[in-house]
Design a protein around this motif. Structure first.
Motif, PDB file in Angstrom:
ATOM      1  N   ASN A   3       0.791  -1.234   0.000  1.00  0.00           N
ATOM      2  CA  ASN A   3       0.000   0.000   0.000  1.00  0.00           C
ATOM      3  C   ASN A   3       0.823   1.283   0.000  1.00  0.00           C
ATOM      4  OD1 ASN A   3      -2.346  -1.555   0.030  1.00  0.00           O
ATOM      5  ND2 ASN A   3      -2.315  -1.659   2.265  1.00  0.00           N
ATOM      6  N   ILE A   4       2.100   1.209  -0.358  1.00  0.00           N
ATOM      7  CA  ILE A   4       2.912   2.417  -0.480  1.00  0.00           C
ATOM      8  C   ILE A   4       3.110   2.673  -1.966  1.00  0.00           C
ATOM      9  CG2 ILE A   4       5.136   3.492  -0.051  1.00  0.00           C
ATOM     10  CD1 ILE A   4       5.317   1.897   2.515  1.00  0.00           C
ATOM     11  N   ARG A  10      10.112   5.539  -4.209  1.00  0.00           N
ATOM     12  CA  ARG A  10      11.251   5.956  -5.032  1.00  0.00           C
ATOM     13  C   ARG A  10      11.827   7.271  -4.511  1.00  0.00           C
ATOM     14  NH1 ARG A  10       9.090   5.924 -10.276  1.00  0.00           N
ATOM     15  NH2 ARG A  10       9.374   3.690 -10.192  1.00  0.00           N
ATOM     16  N   SER A  11      10.980   8.228  -4.210  1.00  0.00           N
ATOM     17  CA  SER A  11      11.446   9.515  -3.683  1.00  0.00           C
ATOM     18  C   SER A  11      12.175   9.350  -2.358  1.00  0.00           C
ATOM     19  CB  SER A  11      10.277  10.479  -3.494  1.00  0.00           C
ATOM     20  OG  SER A  11       9.784  10.918  -4.720  1.00  0.00           O
ATOM     21  N   THR A  13      13.642   6.666  -1.205  1.00  0.00           N
ATOM     22  CA  THR A  13      14.901   5.958  -1.431  1.00  0.00           C
ATOM     23  C   THR A  13      15.965   6.906  -1.968  1.00  0.00           C
ATOM     24  OG1 THR A  13      13.702   3.909  -1.861  1.00  0.00           O
ATOM     25  CG2 THR A  13      15.964   4.030  -2.658  1.00  0.00           C
ATOM     26  N   LEU A  14      15.609   7.718  -2.949  1.00  0.00           N
ATOM     27  CA  LEU A  14      16.569   8.678  -3.505  1.00  0.00           C
ATOM     28  C   LEU A  14      17.030   9.682  -2.453  1.00  0.00           C
ATOM     29  CD1 LEU A  14      14.981   9.382  -6.989  1.00  0.00           C
ATOM     30  CD2 LEU A  14      17.121   8.198  -6.523  1.00  0.00           C
ATOM     31  N   LEU A  15      16.118  10.118  -1.632  1.00  0.00           N
ATOM     32  CA  LEU A  15      16.454  11.078  -0.588  1.00  0.00           C
ATOM     33  C   LEU A  15      17.456  10.490   0.404  1.00  0.00           C
ATOM     34  CD1 LEU A  15      16.058  13.681   1.032  1.00  0.00           C
ATOM     35  CD2 LEU A  15      14.018  12.658   2.003  1.00  0.00           C
ATOM     36  N   VAL A  16      17.207   9.278   0.852  1.00  0.00           N
ATOM     37  CA  VAL A  16      18.108   8.644   1.821  1.00  0.00           C
ATOM     38  C   VAL A  16      19.473   8.391   1.190  1.00  0.00           C
ATOM     39  CG1 VAL A  16      18.494   6.566   3.198  1.00  0.00           C
ATOM     40  CG2 VAL A  16      16.250   7.658   3.206  1.00  0.00           C
ATOM     41  N   ILE A  17      19.494   7.909  -0.043  1.00  0.00           N
ATOM     42  CA  ILE A  17      20.766   7.663  -0.716  1.00  0.00           C
ATOM     43  C   ILE A  17      21.537   8.960  -0.897  1.00  0.00           C
ATOM     44  CG2 ILE A  17      21.788   6.989  -2.931  1.00  0.00           C
ATOM     45  CD1 ILE A  17      19.614   4.814  -3.075  1.00  0.00           C
ATOM     46  N   TRP A  18      20.859  10.033  -1.267  1.00  0.00           N
ATOM     47  CA  TRP A  18      21.501  11.337  -1.439  1.00  0.00           C
ATOM     48  C   TRP A  18      22.152  11.808  -0.138  1.00  0.00           C
ATOM     49  CZ3 TRP A  18      23.824  14.477  -4.420  1.00  0.00           C
ATOM     50  CH2 TRP A  18      23.944  15.829  -4.128  1.00  0.00           C
ATOM     51  N   GLU A  19      21.432  11.698   0.960  1.00  0.00           N
ATOM     52  CA  GLU A  19      21.984  12.131   2.248  1.00  0.00           C
ATOM     53  C   GLU A  19      23.151  11.239   2.684  1.00  0.00           C
ATOM     54  OE1 GLU A  19      21.391  14.881   4.116  1.00  0.00           O
ATOM     55  OE2 GLU A  19      20.147  15.517   2.440  1.00  0.00           O
ATOM     56  N   GLY A  54       7.464  20.468  -4.299  1.00  0.00           N
ATOM     57  CA  GLY A  54       6.394  19.881  -5.090  1.00  0.00           C
ATOM     58  C   GLY A  54       6.352  18.376  -5.176  1.00  0.00           C
ATOM     59  N   ASP A  55       7.094  17.676  -4.348  1.00  0.00           N
ATOM     60  CA  ASP A  55       7.058  16.205  -4.359  1.00  0.00           C
ATOM     61  C   ASP A  55       5.815  15.741  -3.604  1.00  0.00           C
ATOM     62  OD1 ASP A  55       7.428  13.458  -4.139  1.00  0.00           O
ATOM     63  OD2 ASP A  55       9.595  13.638  -3.942  1.00  0.00           O
ATOM     64  N   THR A  56       4.712  15.636  -4.328  1.00  0.00           N
ATOM     65  CA  THR A  56       3.437  15.277  -3.700  1.00  0.00           C
ATOM     66  C   THR A  56       3.407  13.823  -3.232  1.00  0.00           C
ATOM     67  OG1 THR A  56       2.497  14.820  -5.868  1.00  0.00           O
ATOM     68  CG2 THR A  56       2.126  17.012  -4.956  1.00  0.00           C
ATOM     69  N   ALA A  57       4.115  12.938  -3.949  1.00  0.00           N
ATOM     70  CA  ALA A  57       4.144  11.524  -3.544  1.00  0.00           C
ATOM     71  C   ALA A  57       4.792  11.392  -2.170  1.00  0.00           C
ATOM     72  CB  ALA A  57       4.886  10.687  -4.577  1.00  0.00           C
ATOM     73  N   LEU A  58       5.911  12.077  -1.968  1.00  0.00           N
ATOM     74  CA  LEU A  58       6.584  12.041  -0.674  1.00  0.00           C
ATOM     75  C   LEU A  58       5.720  12.691   0.401  1.00  0.00           C
ATOM     76  CD1 LEU A  58       9.157  11.167   0.775  1.00  0.00           C
ATOM     77  CD2 LEU A  58      10.164  13.366   0.175  1.00  0.00           C
ATOM     78  N   ALA A  59       5.044  13.761   0.047  1.00  0.00           N
ATOM     79  CA  ALA A  59       4.154  14.437   1.005  1.00  0.00           C
ATOM     80  C   ALA A  59       3.052  13.492   1.455  1.00  0.00           C
ATOM     81  CB  ALA A  59       3.554  15.687   0.377  1.00  0.00           C
ATOM     82  N   ASN A  60       2.451  12.783   0.512  1.00  0.00           N
ATOM     83  CA  ASN A  60       1.384  11.849   0.864  1.00  0.00           C
ATOM     84  C   ASN A  60       1.899  10.710   1.737  1.00  0.00           C
ATOM     85  OD1 ASN A  60      -0.500  13.316  -0.563  1.00  0.00           O
ATOM     86  ND2 ASN A  60      -0.169  12.162  -2.441  1.00  0.00           N
TER      87      ASN A  60
END
Length: 65
Positions: A3-4, A10-11, A13-19, A54-60
């Protein structure tokens, strides 16, 4: 993860990898490392910036938790 939405996962995962990449570079090239709690706080702060951009998927995803 059930249910994710794929975009949200994806957002995140990219955020964690970036940090993690930025932290690795700081440790290797500047000989400076932060405690894990600071890295997690940095990820949370960056997530808020991504949402404001504007990352609505991450916001949700973050609203659900």
């Amino acid at each position: 993860m059930p249910n994710i939405p794929r975009n949200a996962l994806r957002s995140l995962t990219l955020l964690v990898i970036w940090e993690m990449w930025k932290e690795r570079n700081a440790r290797v090239f500047r000989q400076y490392g932060r405690p894990a709690t600071e890295i997690v706080d940095s990820i949370k702060g960056e997530a808020l910036l991504w949402i404001k951009a504007g990352d609505t998927a991450l916001a949700n995803l973050l609203v659900r938790e």
